[in-house]
Design a protein around this motif. Structure first.
Motif, PDB file in Angstrom:
ATOM      1  N   ILE A 251       1.120  -0.625  -0.331  1.00  0.00           N
ATOM      2  CA  ILE A 251       0.263  -0.178  -0.111  1.00  0.00           C
ATOM      3  C   ILE A 251       0.702   0.957   0.045  1.00  0.00           C
ATOM      4  O   ILE A 251       1.551   1.679   1.005  1.00  0.00           O
ATOM      5  CB  ILE A 251      -0.668   0.240   1.049  1.00  0.00           C
ATOM      6  N   GLY A 252       0.892   2.035  -1.234  1.00  0.00           N
ATOM      7  CA  GLY A 252       1.395   3.221  -1.031  1.00  0.00           C
ATOM      8  C   GLY A 252       3.004   3.195  -1.901  1.00  0.00           C
ATOM      9  O   GLY A 252       4.311   3.751  -1.605  1.00  0.00           O
ATOM     10  N   THR A 253       3.269   1.530  -2.255  1.00  0.00           N
ATOM     11  CA  THR A 253       4.665   1.235  -2.694  1.00  0.00           C
ATOM     12  C   THR A 253       4.589  -0.067  -3.233  1.00  0.00           C
ATOM     13  O   THR A 253       3.702  -1.159  -3.263  1.00  0.00           O
ATOM     14  CB  THR A 253       5.598   0.612  -1.718  1.00  0.00           C
ATOM     15  N   SER A 254       5.627   0.222  -4.485  1.00  0.00           N
ATOM     16  CA  SER A 254       5.311  -0.824  -5.907  1.00  0.00           C
ATOM     17  C   SER A 254       6.380  -1.704  -5.805  1.00  0.00           C
ATOM     18  O   SER A 254       6.069  -3.092  -6.893  1.00  0.00           O
ATOM     19  CB  SER A 254       4.941  -0.206  -7.186  1.00  0.00           C
ATOM     20  N   SER A 255       6.882  -1.830  -5.006  1.00  0.00           N
ATOM     21  CA  SER A 255       8.089  -3.217  -4.589  1.00  0.00           C
ATOM     22  C   SER A 255       8.083  -3.256  -2.894  1.00  0.00           C
ATOM     23  O   SER A 255       8.757  -3.457  -1.959  1.00  0.00           O
ATOM     24  CB  SER A 255       9.120  -2.012  -4.933  1.00  0.00           C
ATOM     25  N   PRO A 256       6.864  -4.229  -2.526  1.00  0.00           N
ATOM     26  CA  PRO A 256       6.879  -4.284  -1.110  1.00  0.00           C
ATOM     27  C   PRO A 256       7.627  -5.209  -0.469  1.00  0.00           C
ATOM     28  O   PRO A 256       7.545  -6.757  -1.325  1.00  0.00           O
ATOM     29  CB  PRO A 256       5.159  -5.451  -1.087  1.00  0.00           C
ATOM     30  N   SER A 257       8.033  -5.140   0.460  1.00  0.00           N
ATOM     31  CA  SER A 257       9.495  -6.753   0.458  1.00  0.00           C
ATOM     32  C   SER A 257       8.680  -7.011   1.457  1.00  0.00           C
ATOM     33  O   SER A 257       9.650  -8.009   2.318  1.00  0.00           O
ATOM     34  CB  SER A 257      10.957  -5.404   1.349  1.00  0.00           C
ATOM     35  N   SER A 258       7.538  -6.958   2.102  1.00  0.00           N
ATOM     36  CA  SER A 258       6.682  -7.619   3.085  1.00  0.00           C
ATOM     37  C   SER A 258       5.643  -8.644   3.033  1.00  0.00           C
ATOM     38  O   SER A 258       5.046  -7.579   2.443  1.00  0.00           O
ATOM     39  CB  SER A 258       7.529  -6.799   4.469  1.00  0.00           C
ATOM     40  N   PRO A 259       4.945  -8.909   3.935  1.00  0.00           N
ATOM     41  CA  PRO A 259       3.940  -9.900   3.282  1.00  0.00           C
ATOM     42  C   PRO A 259       2.750  -8.499   3.694  1.00  0.00           C
ATOM     43  O   PRO A 259       1.859  -8.341   2.228  1.00  0.00           O
ATOM     44  CB  PRO A 259       3.352 -10.992   4.432  1.00  0.00           C
ATOM     45  N   LEU A 260       2.879  -7.923   3.908  1.00  0.00           N
ATOM     46  CA  LEU A 260       2.505  -6.449   4.164  1.00  0.00           C
ATOM     47  C   LEU A 260       3.369  -4.787   4.800  1.00  0.00           C
ATOM     48  O   LEU A 260       3.478  -4.862   5.853  1.00  0.00           O
ATOM     49  CB  LEU A 260       1.191  -6.554   5.317  1.00  0.00           C
ATOM     50  N   HIS A 261       3.473  -4.928   2.979  1.00  0.00           N
ATOM     51  CA  HIS A 261       4.185  -3.255   3.290  1.00  0.00           C
ATOM     52  C   HIS A 261       3.614  -2.084   3.179  1.00  0.00           C
ATOM     53  O   HIS A 261       3.302  -1.990   2.119  1.00  0.00           O
ATOM     54  CB  HIS A 261       5.500  -3.342   2.293  1.00  0.00           C
TER      55      HIS A 261
END
Length: 206
Positions: free
Chosen positions: A50-60
């Motif tokens: 949410i707010g990022t196109s490259s999530p690095s965690s299950p929820l980012h």
């Protein structure tokens, strides 16, 4: 190229949005006064951004918000089980159950998997083992612990070895603000008192 399949089940009552390519992702856009912009993404590994196109965690979740909280979890329930947030993690002392840091990465608070808590440090050192709290680190210029109360209230530190009766305060330190008196007790009874004039009483309350 991309593709989307919408499936509706009859017997299992399933509704599915399915990407046709294993390495693809879903994006959700909203449009205000300008062009539509991405607000949420689910990547091919199932991570949600949410707010990022490259999530690095299950929820980012990432945002620039100068007028409020980045997230709020509100439970308006009033029942006996109206709880807030549950965080479960590894019980290892090298892992984090919970961690707070500033936006520049400076550590503020850490709860390790073994239950130890560090404020100003992510590696709380507890002498002789057990569960404890460490304030500050070797770079701290000053470390302070403040107990605040009203002018007629009492601040207390209790040393307990049980959950009922005097076992809840076998040893204690108390400051009585109304009379500006500091007392210390062992075996659940007062043993030492310093009054507002600085007089010390051992075995006497006056």
């Amino acid at each position: 190229y991309g593709g989307l399949r919408i499936l509706g089940g009859i017997t299992d009552r399933e509704c599915r949005l399915q990407s046709l390519y294993g390495s693809s992702f879903f994006t959700f856009y909203t449009e205000g006064t300008g062009a539509a912009t991405e607000k949420l993404r689910i990547d091919g590994s199932g991570r949600v951004g949410i707010g990022t196109s490259s999530p690095s965690s299950p929820l980012h979740v990432s945002a620039t918000n100068n007028s409020g909280w980045i997230a709020q979890l509100v439970n308006t329930g009033t029942g006996a089980d109206a709880n807030g947030l549950l965080v479960q993690a590894s019980d290892s002392s090298t892992e984090y159950a919970f961690k707070i840091a500033q936006d520049d990465g400076t550590d503020l608070l850490a709860v390790k998997g073994d239950g130890n808590v560090g404020i100003g440090t992510t590696s709380p050192q507890i002498p002789f083992g057990g569960i404890g709290l460490q304030l500050g680190n070797t770079s701290s210029s000053r470390t302070t612990l403040t107990f605040q109360a009203g002018t007629s209230a009492t601040n207390s530190i209790y040393f307990s070895d049980g959950t009922s009766g005097t076992d809840r305060y076998r040893g204690y330190v108390e400051y009585q603000h109304a009379s500006d008196v500091l007392t210390m007790g062992t075996n659940s009874t007062e043993k030492l008192r310093i009054d507002s004039s600085g007089r010390v009483g051992i075995g006497t309350t006056s």
